[in-house]
Design an enzyme around this catalytic site. Structure first.
Site, PDB file in Angstrom:
ATOM      1  NE  ARG A 174      -2.297  -3.473  -3.570  1.00  9.69           N
ATOM      2  CZ  ARG A 174      -2.480  -3.596  -2.160  1.00  9.69           C
ATOM      3  NH1 ARG A 174      -2.386  -2.639  -1.436  1.00  9.69           N
ATOM      4  NH2 ARG A 174      -2.576  -4.803  -1.517  1.00  9.69           N
TER       5      ARG A 174
ATOM      6  CG  ASP B 172      -5.815  -3.758  -1.115  1.00  9.94           C
ATOM      7  OD1 ASP B 172      -5.349  -3.480   0.114  1.00  9.94           O
ATOM      8  OD2 ASP B 172      -6.026  -5.108  -1.057  1.00  9.94           O
TER       9      ASP B 172
ATOM     10  CD  GLU C 164       1.619   1.439   6.589  1.00 16.91           C
ATOM     11  OE1 GLU C 164       1.517   1.328   5.298  1.00 16.91           O
ATOM     12  OE2 GLU C 164       1.644   0.486   7.335  1.00 16.91           O
ATOM     13  CG  ASP C 165      -1.302   2.025   3.139  1.00 13.21           C
ATOM     14  OD1 ASP C 165      -1.093   1.878   4.387  1.00 13.21           O
ATOM     15  OD2 ASP C 165      -1.797   0.997   2.496  1.00 13.21           O
TER      16      ASP C 165
ATOM     17  CG  ASP D 266      -7.923   0.729  10.301  1.00 13.00           C
ATOM     18  OD1 ASP D 266      -8.642   1.806  10.372  1.00 13.00           O
ATOM     19  OD2 ASP D 266      -8.343  -0.368  10.344  1.00 13.00           O
ATOM     20  CB  SER D 267      -6.074  -1.093  14.572  1.00 10.69           C
ATOM     21  OG  SER D 267      -5.381  -1.803  13.908  1.00 10.69           O
ATOM     22  N   GLY D 268      -3.765   0.901  14.181  1.00 10.07           N
ATOM     23  CA  GLY D 268      -2.052   1.084  14.531  1.00 10.07           C
ATOM     24  C   GLY D 268      -1.552  -0.168  14.922  1.00 10.07           C
TER      25      GLY D 268
ATOM     26  CG  LEU E  85       3.073   1.561  11.400  1.00 16.88           C
ATOM     27  CD1 LEU E  85       2.626   2.948  11.157  1.00 16.88           C
ATOM     28  CD2 LEU E  85       4.377   1.110  10.620  1.00 16.88           C
TER      29      LEU E  85
ATOM     30  N   GLY F 243       0.793  -1.300  -0.076  1.00 16.79           N
ATOM     31  CA  GLY F 243      -0.097   0.058  -0.002  1.00 16.79           C
ATOM     32  C   GLY F 243       0.789   1.353   0.042  1.00 16.79           C
TER      33      GLY F 243
HETATM   34  P1  IMP Z   1      -3.584  -1.099  11.302  1.00 14.94           P
HETATM   35  O1  IMP Z   1      -2.714  -2.089  11.588  1.00 14.94           O
HETATM   36  O2  IMP Z   1      -5.040  -1.524  11.484  1.00 14.94           O
HETATM   37  O3  IMP Z   1      -3.377   0.160  11.303  1.00 14.94           O
HETATM   38  O4  IMP Z   1      -3.865  -1.488   9.557  1.00 14.94           O
HETATM   39  C1  IMP Z   1      -3.206  -0.792   8.466  1.00 14.94           C
HETATM   40  C2  IMP Z   1      -3.361  -1.570   7.232  1.00 14.94           C
HETATM   41  O5  IMP Z   1      -4.793  -1.782   7.124  1.00 14.94           O
HETATM   42  C3  IMP Z   1      -3.155  -0.544   6.231  1.00 14.94           C
HETATM   43  O6  IMP Z   1      -1.799  -0.612   6.025  1.00 14.94           O
HETATM   44  C4  IMP Z   1      -4.030  -1.092   5.062  1.00 14.94           C
HETATM   45  O7  IMP Z   1      -3.413  -2.230   4.403  1.00 14.94           O
HETATM   46  C5  IMP Z   1      -5.202  -1.715   5.831  1.00 14.94           C
HETATM   47  N1  IMP Z   1      -6.340  -0.612   5.799  1.00 14.94           N
HETATM   48  C6  IMP Z   1      -6.794   0.055   7.047  1.00 14.94           C
HETATM   49  N2  IMP Z   1      -7.661   0.858   6.657  1.00 14.94           N
HETATM   50  C7  IMP Z   1      -7.838   0.739   5.366  1.00 14.94           C
HETATM   51  C8  IMP Z   1      -8.756   1.422   4.275  1.00 14.94           C
HETATM   52  O8  IMP Z   1      -9.666   2.160   4.798  1.00 14.94           O
HETATM   53  N3  IMP Z   1      -8.561   1.080   3.000  1.00 14.94           N
HETATM   54  C9  IMP Z   1      -7.682   0.315   2.484  1.00 14.94           C
HETATM   55  N4  IMP Z   1      -6.911  -0.391   3.599  1.00 14.94           N
HETATM   56  C10 IMP Z   1      -7.036  -0.192   4.750  1.00 14.94           C
HETATM   57 MG    MG Z   2      -0.498  -1.282   4.547  1.00 16.43          MG
END
Ligand code: IMP
Ligand code: MG
Length: 193
Positions: free
Chosen positions: A183, A177, A117-118, A121-123, A126, A62
């Site tokens: 993408r 995606d 990073e793209d 979301d939850s974090g 990272l 991403g």
């Molecule tokens: P985290 O670990 O929950 O912060 O997730 C991060 C990853 O979840 C990102 O790098 C994306 O691959 C995916 N993700 C979270 N939200 C979205 C969204 O709205 N669209 C697409 N991918 C998402």
């Molecule tokens: Mg990602």
């Protein structure tokens, strides 16, 4: 058959609907808006790291589109490396169980590292990755994300640079995606079911 882009730049058929997938994508940030924001981030990062060299880590897949555009806007010397992580989960959220699918090629010892990073979301992704990278003794490590969904945060992640903070909506394009699709959209759009 994919139907191409309509006159608002949406990757869609009649009235923003993708005929094959029935996914409705609405432009959230246009290509020009994303470009302008990345240009600002590049200028800010170049100023903050003036006199230094930056080691940019692109999180695949991403982050690839964003990392390349950002790198082009940074005026100090930049080296770039790629890491591919996958987190188990469904198509719209990650579980936090992160697997390093492809590790970095180069050591981080003594480097000023910036992660591109793209979206955060939850974090969880990272939160897993940062301690792993810290063990490699970089001089510094910071995060630059194109998009941030603060409402969704489950773990504490310090994000130094954010392109856009967005509400809790599922977005695609510019590297992001849905089930590996979209993408390649040059803009960021929200997906409605
Ligand atoms: P985290 O670990 O929950 O912060 O997730 C991060 C990853 O979840 C990102 O790098 C994306 O691959 C995916 N993700 C979270 N939200 C979205 C969204 O709205 N669209 C697409 N991918 C998402
Ligand atoms: Mg990602």
């Amino acid at each position: 058959m994919l139907t191409g882009r309509n006159n608002r730049g949406e990757f869609a058929g009649v009235e923003g609907e993708n005929m094959e997938q029935k996914d409705h994508i609405k432009v959230l940030f246009s290509e020009a808006e994303v470009d302008a924001r990345i240009r600002d981030l590049g200028a800010q990062i170049s100023a903050d790291y003036a006199g230094k060299e930056l080691h940019l880590i692109c999180i695949l897949k991403g982050g690839a589109f964003f990392a390349c555009e950002l790198a082009k806007r940074i005026t100090i010397p930049v080296s770039i490396d790629f890491m591919c992580v996958s987190s188990y989960g469904n198509e719209k959220s990650s579980s936090g169980i992160v697997k390093i699918v492809k590790d970095l090629d180069d050591p981080l010892e003594g480097k000023d590292v910036l992660i591109a990073e793209d979206i955060i979301d939850s974090g969880r992704t990272l939160s897993y990755l940062i301690p792993v990278l810290h063990k490699r003794n970089p001089k510094s490590i910071e995060i630059c994300t194109l998009l941030n969904k603060p409402e969704r945060r489950e773990t504490d992640v310090f994000v130094k640079y954010t392109g856009f903070s967005i509400p809790d909506e599922f977005v695609v394009g510019y590297g992001l995606d849905y089930a590996q699709k979209y993408r390649n959209l040059p803009y960021i759009g929200t997906m409605e079911e």
